[in-house]
Design an enzyme around this catalytic site. Structure first.
Site, PDB file in Angstrom:
ATOM      1  N   CYS A  99       0.807  -1.226   0.000  1.00 11.27           N
ATOM      2  CA  CYS A  99       0.000   0.000   0.000  1.00 11.27           C
ATOM      3  C   CYS A  99       0.836   1.271   0.000  1.00 11.27           C
ATOM      4  O   CYS A  99       0.290   2.366  -0.161  1.00 11.27           O
ATOM      5  CB  CYS A  99      -0.935   0.000   1.203  1.00 11.27           C
ATOM      6  N   HIS A 392      -9.087   2.800  -2.402  1.00 15.36           N
ATOM      7  CA  HIS A 392      -7.657   2.517  -2.243  1.00 15.36           C
ATOM      8  C   HIS A 392      -7.129   1.611  -3.349  1.00 15.36           C
ATOM      9  O   HIS A 392      -6.972   0.407  -3.159  1.00 15.36           O
ATOM     10  CB  HIS A 392      -7.438   1.879  -0.868  1.00 15.36           C
ATOM     11  N   CYS A 422       0.247   2.791   6.389  1.00 18.43           N
ATOM     12  CA  CYS A 422       0.653   1.428   6.726  1.00 18.43           C
ATOM     13  C   CYS A 422       0.664   0.626   5.427  1.00 18.43           C
ATOM     14  O   CYS A 422       0.149   1.068   4.408  1.00 18.43           O
ATOM     15  CB  CYS A 422      -0.332   0.809   7.714  1.00 18.43           C
TER      16      CYS A 422
END
Length: 436
Positions: A99, A392, A422
């Site tokens: 991510c 996302h 994160c």
């Protein structure tokens, strides 16, 4: 405070972020259904270059990321160069840091700028959760390799006879950590229980995220940084993110059942970020190169930090670990920040990181620091909403956050912004940006 690490070239140039752009973000299997990540990447980079009016030969490097990779296009960065009319001699390579992938892409281009090997580059990322590499079982894969080497039909038939019906079933991409078998949502549940985060707190943060994102669109704050996407069959363009729930009420969130721990859990689809398709990119240059071209940068990269922790328990604490390092390297404290933008993978993860940033005990016993990083000022935090609302696309989120933060800093007259996330594998990323 530890050592300050200025991000400057040998000539003293700062690292300028000249411009940034993204596609609208679309929920899985909606507007971008059937559009692979490489096409989303071409779309955003092509439009970014067209809007900037920078000659293609000025861009000397493109670093791009993709988390859910497609075997037919393993180097998405090079395919973007070849598919957008950029100079064929432009260096291009791909990166992946889950991510935090576009954080890594930006850091890599910045390092090339500081080393003096380039003066301008593009960084970004794209992902599609609608076009996935659907695989085959390990047994079928092995048989297919052996069949390819078999010399006679009888040998091939004998190999195929070993297969059972279950071996022929398609295998979707894994959604769990390779090392632990834990899903991201399982980790979010761990964190909710460890840090005493209630369902009500999670739902409230998710509702806040959607409200603020909807308001940002309503106020026209995102128009400059989000392109209009024209996609087959070209009947209707996608203009805005399609995940934002502008008309929902807080009571609506309470209706959903837990998605991971069905009996005792608090993490739901509504207080988590959804699977999403999209792409984002930024142009970086040395400050002097931007001046030569008559460009006014959006802002400057002040510092960055990457961290890693254990994956078995509460692994989504990247912001709590990477933020103090990034601030230290920038020579700043939390109180110096104008804006804080944290990736909202889950409301539980976000609230846990906020809690630990202000924890003296965590700083002392876990980080080995004398004092807490600092309390998060709610008025500075995710002021335009976050990933729970926008969605996302794994490799694109960092570039979205940085572009969005710089635009908002400029609207506020400048200042410093912290952007942090994160990532799977216990990874964390943080960047400090500055606008004037």
């Amino acid at each position: 405070m530890g050592q300050v690490l200025p991000l400057v070239t040998r000539q003293g140039d700062r690292i300028a972020i000249v411009s940034g752009l993204r596609t609208p973000f679309a929920r899985q299997a909606t507007a971008f259904h059937g559009i692979p990540a490489v096409d989303l990447g071409k779309m955003v980079v092509g439009e970014l270059l067209a809007r900037s009016e920078i000659p293609a030969e000025v861009i000397e490097q493109l670093v791009f990321g993709q988390v859910v990779q497609m075997p037919e296009a393993p180097n998405i960065a090079r395919e973007i160069v070849l598919g957008t009319g950029m100079n064929v001699h432009t260096d291009a390579y791909s990166v992946s840091r889950a991510c935090a992938t576009s954080f890594q892409a930006i850091a890599n281009v910045a390092e090339s700028l500081m080393a003096g090997t380039i003066r301008a580059g593009i960084a970004g990322g794209a992902d599609s959760s609608s076009v996935l590499p659907i695989g085959v079982s390990k047994k079928l894969a092995r048989v297919l390799v052996d069949v390819n080497k078999a010399r006679t039909m009888s040998q091939r038939l004998k190999l195929f006879s070993r297969l059972r019906l279950r071996d022929l079933m398609p295998v979707p991409p894994a959604v769990a950590e390779y090392s632990t078998g834990l899903r991201m949502g399982d980790t979010a549940e761990q964190m909710a229980k460890t840090y005493g985060i209630t369902r009500e707190q999670q739902d409230a943060l998710a509702h806040r995220s959607h409200q603020r994102a909807a308001q940002a669109w309503s106020d026209g704050k995102l128009k400059e940084e989000v392109m209009t996407a024209f996609i087959p069959p070209y009947k209707q363009p996608l203009v805005e993110d399609n995940n934002i729930r502008g008309n929902s009420s807080l009571a609506d969130y309470a209706k959903l059942r837990p998605a991971f721990d069905r009996k005792h859990g608090t993490v739901t689809a509504a207080n988590s970020t959804p699977l999403t398709d999209g792409a984002a990119a930024v142009i970086l240059m040395t400050e002097s190169r931007a001046k030569e071209l008559g460009l006014v940068p959006l802002g400057y990269l002040r510092s960055y930090a990457f961290t890693a922790i254990d994956v078995w328990q509460d692994m989504l604490l990247g912001p709590a670990w990477s933020t103090p390092l990034a601030l230290e390297r920038a020579g700043l404290t939390m109180s110096d920040l104008t804006l804080i933008d944290m990736h909202e993978a889950f409301a539980a993860q976000t609230l846990a990181n906020i809690q630990l940033l202000g924890s003296e005990r965590f700083a002392r016993d876990v980080l080995g620091r004398a004092h807490a990083t600092g309390e998060v000022d709610e008025s500075k935090f995710n002021v335009l909403g976050g990933s729970i609302a926008y969605g996302h696309p794994f490799a694109a989120t960092g570039a979205r956050m940085i572009t969005q933060t710089l635009h908002e800093l400029r609207r506020r007259g400048g200042g410093f912004g912290l952007v942090t996330a994160c990532a799977a594998g216990g990874l964390g990323a943080a960047m400090v940006v500055e606008a004037e």
